[in-house]
Design an enzyme around this catalytic site. Structure first.
Site, PDB file in Angstrom:
ATOM      1  N   GLU A  19       0.884  -1.179   0.000  1.00 47.35           N
ATOM      2  CA  GLU A  19       0.000   0.000   0.000  1.00 47.35           C
ATOM      3  C   GLU A  19       0.914   1.220   0.000  1.00 47.35           C
ATOM      4  O   GLU A  19       1.412   1.641   1.044  1.00 47.35           O
ATOM      5  CB  GLU A  19      -0.901  -0.013   1.248  1.00 47.35           C
ATOM      6  CG  GLU A  19      -1.872  -1.189   1.290  1.00 47.35           C
ATOM      7  CD  GLU A  19      -3.028  -1.069   0.308  1.00 47.35           C
ATOM      8  OE1 GLU A  19      -3.318   0.065  -0.122  1.00 47.35           O
ATOM      9  OE2 GLU A  19      -3.621  -2.092  -0.040  1.00 47.35           O
ATOM     10  N   CYS A  43      -2.171   9.598   2.422  1.00 49.60           N
ATOM     11  CA  CYS A  43      -1.703   8.975   1.167  1.00 49.60           C
ATOM     12  C   CYS A  43      -2.631   9.273   0.005  1.00 49.60           C
ATOM     13  O   CYS A  43      -2.187   9.305  -1.141  1.00 49.60           O
ATOM     14  CB  CYS A  43      -1.552   7.474   1.353  1.00 49.60           C
ATOM     15  SG  CYS A  43      -3.076   6.682   1.880  1.00 49.60           S
TER      16      CYS A  43
HETATM   17  P1  NAD Z   1       8.252   4.579   4.916  1.00 52.19           P
HETATM   18  O1  NAD Z   1       8.264   3.750   3.679  1.00 52.19           O
HETATM   19  O2  NAD Z   1       9.419   5.436   5.207  1.00 52.19           O
HETATM   20  O3  NAD Z   1       8.082   3.650   6.231  1.00 52.19           O
HETATM   21  C1  NAD Z   1       7.053   2.703   6.382  1.00 52.19           C
HETATM   22  C2  NAD Z   1       7.517   1.595   7.303  1.00 52.19           C
HETATM   23  O4  NAD Z   1       8.662   0.951   6.749  1.00 52.19           O
HETATM   24  C3  NAD Z   1       7.915   2.040   8.705  1.00 52.19           C
HETATM   25  O5  NAD Z   1       7.351   1.140   9.657  1.00 52.19           O
HETATM   26  C4  NAD Z   1       9.436   1.948   8.708  1.00 52.19           C
HETATM   27  O6  NAD Z   1       9.973   1.570   9.954  1.00 52.19           O
HETATM   28  C5  NAD Z   1       9.711   0.849   7.698  1.00 52.19           C
HETATM   29  N1  NAD Z   1      10.980   1.054   6.987  1.00 52.19           N
HETATM   30  C6  NAD Z   1      11.542   2.259   6.659  1.00 52.19           C
HETATM   31  N2  NAD Z   1      12.706   2.052   5.995  1.00 52.19           N
HETATM   32  C7  NAD Z   1      12.881   0.729   5.911  1.00 52.19           C
HETATM   33  C8  NAD Z   1      13.888  -0.117   5.328  1.00 52.19           C
HETATM   34  N3  NAD Z   1      14.966   0.395   4.721  1.00 52.19           N
HETATM   35  N4  NAD Z   1      13.741  -1.463   5.429  1.00 52.19           N
HETATM   36  C9  NAD Z   1      12.671  -1.979   6.042  1.00 52.19           C
HETATM   37  N5  NAD Z   1      11.683  -1.247   6.607  1.00 52.19           N
HETATM   38  C10 NAD Z   1      11.770   0.080   6.542  1.00 52.19           C
HETATM   39  O7  NAD Z   1       6.892   5.385   4.807  1.00 52.19           O
HETATM   40  P2  NAD Z   1       6.338   6.488   5.766  1.00 52.19           P
HETATM   41  O8  NAD Z   1       7.202   7.684   5.673  1.00 52.19           O
HETATM   42  O9  NAD Z   1       6.039   5.909   7.105  1.00 52.19           O
HETATM   43  O10 NAD Z   1       4.926   6.801   5.084  1.00 52.19           O
HETATM   44  C11 NAD Z   1       4.778   7.698   4.032  1.00 52.19           C
HETATM   45  C12 NAD Z   1       4.454   6.977   2.742  1.00 52.19           C
HETATM   46  O11 NAD Z   1       3.472   6.008   2.937  1.00 52.19           O
HETATM   47  C13 NAD Z   1       3.878   7.929   1.700  1.00 52.19           C
HETATM   48  O12 NAD Z   1       4.439   7.637   0.450  1.00 52.19           O
HETATM   49  C14 NAD Z   1       2.394   7.605   1.706  1.00 52.19           C
HETATM   50  O13 NAD Z   1       1.728   7.890   0.508  1.00 52.19           O
HETATM   51  C15 NAD Z   1       2.436   6.144   1.978  1.00 52.19           C
HETATM   52  N6  NAD Z   1       1.176   5.700   2.553  1.00 52.19           N
HETATM   53  C16 NAD Z   1       0.386   4.868   1.822  1.00 52.19           C
HETATM   54  C17 NAD Z   1      -0.833   4.466   2.335  1.00 52.19           C
HETATM   55  C18 NAD Z   1      -1.744   3.556   1.575  1.00 52.19           C
HETATM   56  O14 NAD Z   1      -2.721   3.117   2.157  1.00 52.19           O
HETATM   57  N7  NAD Z   1      -1.471   3.247   0.323  1.00 52.19           N
HETATM   58  C19 NAD Z   1      -1.227   4.915   3.596  1.00 52.19           C
HETATM   59  C20 NAD Z   1      -0.385   5.755   4.315  1.00 52.19           C
HETATM   60  C21 NAD Z   1       0.819   6.130   3.781  1.00 52.19           C
END
Ligand code: NAD
Length: 465
Positions: free
Chosen positions: A217, A251
């Protein structure tokens, strides 16, 4: 559960082993057990409402109303699952061809096993609990890894799940990227990830090592196309609401506006009016306006204020991580703000003269998670729907599509793969097992060797003309 450094590896694999044992016991296959757990989860959310509200206030300055509307309201998904679970889980009879008779065909949903849910920070409660509802309904054990950037909500979730559930069944593992990476080394039966497109690729690569299926997602630049044939006040109100709830950190927030040049000034005047009506003359003092999650995101966003002409807002305060609801005019598709998902309270506006140009701007970019159309004109709506691809479409409103349990929610291309909400959540966490059940009666020998003189019969059975 909070893990540190070297403890991470052994603790997470022990936890997964204990969940595998729990799953193998067969307990979660029982539909009544799943119903009971969903009811416990609902009760847990209701009983902890005050703590959830406080955690989100601390992490994002999220107003109580928004927490209730977009985080606690996840209980509606539990009600929906409770209402439909028995019919979702019931084996589905299917027709079988004549040559397979006598026999019957059915499709049975079976749980996958132990699943991992990794959440983002923007709706840090709902984005973990909502997939969890699907995981429970489908009969899985689950480990949740909430985002470290919303530490209060992460702790609140960990406390809540630990208080109401056996960790061998459901557990929260708190921590940063290191913890997330360690979890990703382990074998799960599905990984459900919410976050950025860049990290989605890392998750998918890690999952590939175990052939673990993934639901991603992700995000993207969700366009909002505004035609002339609209109720301009309602359109402006709904755009302002969808863009600036949670300070734009949604998002599916409208990322940018493509507006017919003929009504641009009128639309902007109405957007200005509703920003003021919603948040007052100084949104910094509004109790209804959230803050940017952290300094890194704050500076990323303020860097995007360089292009175009700021016509509304633009005020920032680094100490408070405050960015006013901001609208920027005179943006071109080449500007930096049009190259990445904004994910904050900044709304660029591009005017178009004909719809083909607007569609071309959308199609030059990766497929977005949502696409918004404001128009009464059915042909206009259809033309956009047919010539663009996006996770979902919402016509004449913003963001509300994610609250409809009968509509699967998910992305396509760079905005993700797979979907959830309602039955889609149950399906995501299930394997649909095909079962062909044959009788011992009527064992025709047309398919057995020796094949001599049976080919013409086979051709009749197969029915090739
Ligand atoms: P992110 O990808 O930075 O982090 C998400 C999760 O991944 C966190 O729990 C984090 O600890 C983990 N993570 C981060 N780096 C990692 C790595 N290198 N290896 C493994 N795990 C890792 O995203 P964010 O900043 O928390 O959220 C923002 C993004 O999420 C935006 O792009 C937004 O559009 C998207 N989003 C999508 C939805 C949806 O339903 N499609 C909902 C909310 C947010």
């Amino acid at each position: 559960m909070h893990l540190q450094n070297k403890e991470i590896s052994s603790t997470s694999s022990n936890l997964i082993d204990s969940q595998r044992e729990f799953f193998t016991s067969g307990k979660t296959k029982n539909i009544d057990f799943r119903i009971e757990q969903l009811k416990i989860l609902k009760q847990a959310v209701i009983e902890n409402e005050t703590k959830i509200v406080a955690a989100l206030k601390a992490d994002l300055n999220k107003p109580q109303f928004e927490t209730y509307a977009a985080e606690i309201s996840v209980t509606k998904e539990i009600d929906y699952a409770l209402k439909h679970l028995k019919s979702w889980a019931k084996p589905q009879k299917v027709a079988i061809p004549l040559e397979q008779m006598p026999g019957s065909g059915s499709i049975c949903a079976e749980p996958l096993g132990v699943v991992l849910i990794i959440g983002a920070w923007n709706y840090p409660f709902q984005l973990n609990i909502s997939p969890l509802i699907g995981a429970i309904a489908a009969g899985n054990c689950a480990i949740i890894k909430p985002s470290e950037y919303a530490p209060n909500t992460s702790k609140c979730l960990a406390d809540l799940i630990a208080k109401y559930f056996d960790p061998a069944y459901l557990a929260v593992v708190e921590g940063d990227v290191e913890v997330s990476q360690e979890l990703l080394q382990q074998k799960f039966d599905r990984i459900f990830f919410t976050g950025s497109t860049a990290i989605g690729k890392i998750v998918m690569a890690a999952a590939a090592k175990h052939l673990t299926p993934v639901t991603l997602e992700l995000g993207g630049k969700s366009p909002c196309i505004v035609d002339t044939d609209i109720d301009i006040e309602v359109a402006a109100r709904r755009i302002v609401w969808g863009k600036f709830i949670n300070a734009g950190q949604t998002c599916i927030a409208p990322d940018y506006i493509l507006v017919n040049r003929k009504i641009k000034q009128d639309l902007l005047a109405n957007i200005k009016r509703y920003i003021q009506e919603f948040y007052g003359d100084n949104p910094a003092t509004s109790p209804d306006y959230a803050r940017i999650i952290n300094q890194k995101q704050f500076f990323r966003l303020t860097n995007l204020l360089q292009a175009g002409e700021i016509i509304i807002g633009g005020e920032t305060n680094a100490t408070e991580r405050y960015i006013a609801p901001t609208v920027i005019d005179r943006i071109s598709p080449e500007d930096a703000i049009m190259q990445e998902e904004i994910f904050g309270p900044i709304l660029p506006v591009i005017a178009y003269d004909n719809l083909t140009d607007a569609i071309a701007i959308i199609n030059q970019k990766p497929k977005p998670l949502a696409l918004y159309i404001f128009s009464r004109d059915r042909n206009f709506q259809q033309q956009i729907c047919q010539s663009t691809s996006s996770g979902g479409v919402c016509i004449n409103d913003t963001v509300m599509q994610c609250g409809v349990s009968t509509l699967p929610f998910g992305g396509v291309g760079d905005s993700g793969m797979g979907s959830y909400h309602g039955k889609a959540s149950f399906d995501t966490f299930s394997h649909f097992k095909s079962i062909l059940n044959k009788s011992f009666r009527l064992d025709f020998n047309w398919r057995y060797a020796p094949y001599a003189e049976k080919l013409s019969l086979l051709k009749q059975v197969i029915g090739l003309k």
